[in-house]
Write an enzyme that holds these catalytic residues in place. Structure first.
Site, short mmCIF file in Angstrom:
data_model
loop_
_atom_site.label_atom_id
_atom_site.label_comp_id
_atom_site.label_asym_id
_atom_site.label_seq_id
_atom_site.Cartn_x
_atom_site.Cartn_y
_atom_site.Cartn_z
CD GLN A 31 51.94 32.11 21.46
OE1 GLN A 31 53.10 32.46 21.45
NE2 GLN A 31 51.42 31.31 20.54
CG ASP A 86 52.15 33.89 9.97
OD1 ASP A 86 52.45 33.35 8.88
OD2 ASP A 86 53.01 34.34 10.75
N GLY A 138 56.14 20.98 17.72
CA GLY A 138 57.06 20.82 16.59
C GLY A 138 58.23 19.92 16.90
CG ASP A 155 57.57 31.23 10.55
OD1 ASP A 155 57.93 32.20 11.24
OD2 ASP A 155 56.62 31.29 9.73
N PRO A 162 57.45 29.55 24.66
CG PRO A 162 55.56 29.88 23.36
CD PRO A 162 56.32 30.46 24.48
#
Lengths: 275, 275
Positions: A31, A86, A138, A155, A162
């Site tokens: 990205q 993050d 994931g 999250d 993606p």
């Protein structure tokens, strides 16, 4: 000279933020990434043109995606965050003394690195000994870990690029298998004002997999419409029956026992989406 | 060609809306007025560069400024709206069968006329026989009507220009006198994210005048931060003790018995403002 960053949240509406500095821009394998300083919200992470998190309002999202399922569960020991590079969700999870291990599974290692560098207030807990950072897909990670987690939080970014596979019923089935027998799953599911069909679809899918499905909401200024939803799938515990008198005071700015209950009291137009 | 209307809600953040048509612009005795068609929110009323109401999301504000105090009161018969020239609050008030009279006191007659013409979905109830439209100064009107109303709602613009006097403790004292012995007052009081000092000040002032003061919130996409507050002053009834099991189903899209209670469950950062 004034510089403004504008995100067009739908075809007809956008948020525009005065910027003071651009710290970093990069095109990763997955990205486009930018880290900018805004006047209103402080440092801001942008992925593919979409605000992900800001110093000023990140607390709402990170507290609400974590504490609601964690306090719904009786005694969570092992948690998984899919996405969330993050580190904000991990920071909140590790505020729970019962947690022994919190796995972060983020597909894009550059997001984690950038947030470690520029958003230490958010990523700080990634160095905690109970945090386990996996740079991996994931979906694959969930498929390969059966009957292991008490709580899984998805999250993710918006359901384009993606993250598309993270909004699919097959993924919810894999999550069900990856959870223990009393496990709980939560996913961020966009705005009740702007993304009605998405919420309806996710809720229907989650309800087809889990015995208990619930929608809850909170207020996030930098996300489209300022009003955001989470969908929970639970094997055993119903979040609206949580004994909130037993919720201890945590170091939070949004979540508290009253908010736990109130978040599930949906405005009628939102309740209609999950009928 | 694309036209976008941008409101800079603070010095650092704005909302931008794609527009399809400008129906009307005008400078009245009191303010600048525009009625535009937006792609996301339909027709939109703008006063002095600030979004007042839109066809798509007006229901939240108008339901929450009215039904919360009206159902907190036992048997409201006479209500006053100060400001609110679009008529949306009057429309909601008149959904209560106990209401015998609903007075609208708007200082700018051109707002009422424009909304009657372009926003009939919102202004429709202004022709109801129980509605009494007064084009007058709300402060003077309140001062001249003592011990008369069960509920008074201050449906004002932001605390600049013509609305400054509506955010003053002297006005809250006059409202107290204008209410009956069990009367209730509500004012719109901006965003808990962006207008913290304003909320603190209003709450302190309202609490100095009324025995019961409460803050409650809701989600409004076109208002700054998407998260909005109302401050209530009440002589007798406490809104958090309302027996919500007795609230009948109304024709609403946001308000319901669950929302009545949940609206007072404040996120911790907002609760801090009224401590």
């Amino acid at each position: 000279m004034e510089l403004w960053y504008t995100e067009f949240q739908t075809k007809g509406v956008g948020i525009t933020c005065k910027t003071k500095k651009t710290y970093h821009t990069e095109k990763t394998q997955f990205q486009e990434m930018a880290l900018i300083e805004t006047e209103q919200f402080g440092r801001m992470l942008v992925l593919d043109g979409t605000v992900q998190t800001t110093i000023e309002d990140e607390f709402v999202y990170h507290e609400m995606i974590t504490h609601v399922p964690l306090f719904t569960h009786n005694n969570p020991k092992k948690a998984l965050v899919v996405g969330g590079g993050d580190g904000g969700a991990i920071r909140e999870i590790l505020k729970h003394p019962s947690i022994e291990k919190a796995v972060l599974c983020e597909i894009d290692g550059r997001v984690v690195e950038l947030c470690r560098e520029y958003l230490p207030e958010i990523s700080c807990a990634l160095s905690d000994s109970r945090a386990d950072v996996q740079i991996a897909d994931g979906i694959k990670y969930v498929q390969e870990h059966k009957n292991e987690f008490d709580v899984i939080m998805v999250d993710s970014t918006d359901p384009v690029g993606p993250a598309v596979g993270l909004f699919a019923v097959d993924f919810y089935r894999a999550i069900y298998e990856s959870l223990k027998e009393d496990g709980i799953f939560v996913a961020q599911t966009e705005s009740p004002f702007f993304h009605k069909e998405l919420i309806k679809g996710v809720y229907r899918d989650v309800k087809s997999v889990f015995p208990i499905a619930r929608l809850y909401t909170c207020a996030i200024p930098t996300y489209p419409s300022g009003y955001w939803s989470f969908t929970m799938g639970s094997k055993k515990y119903d979040p609206i029956e949580t004994d909130t008198s037993k919720i201890p005071e945590l170091d939070t700015k949004y979540y508290c026992a009253d908010v736990h209950k109130a978040a599930f009291a949906l405005p009628r137009f939102a309740a209609e989406l999950v009928k």
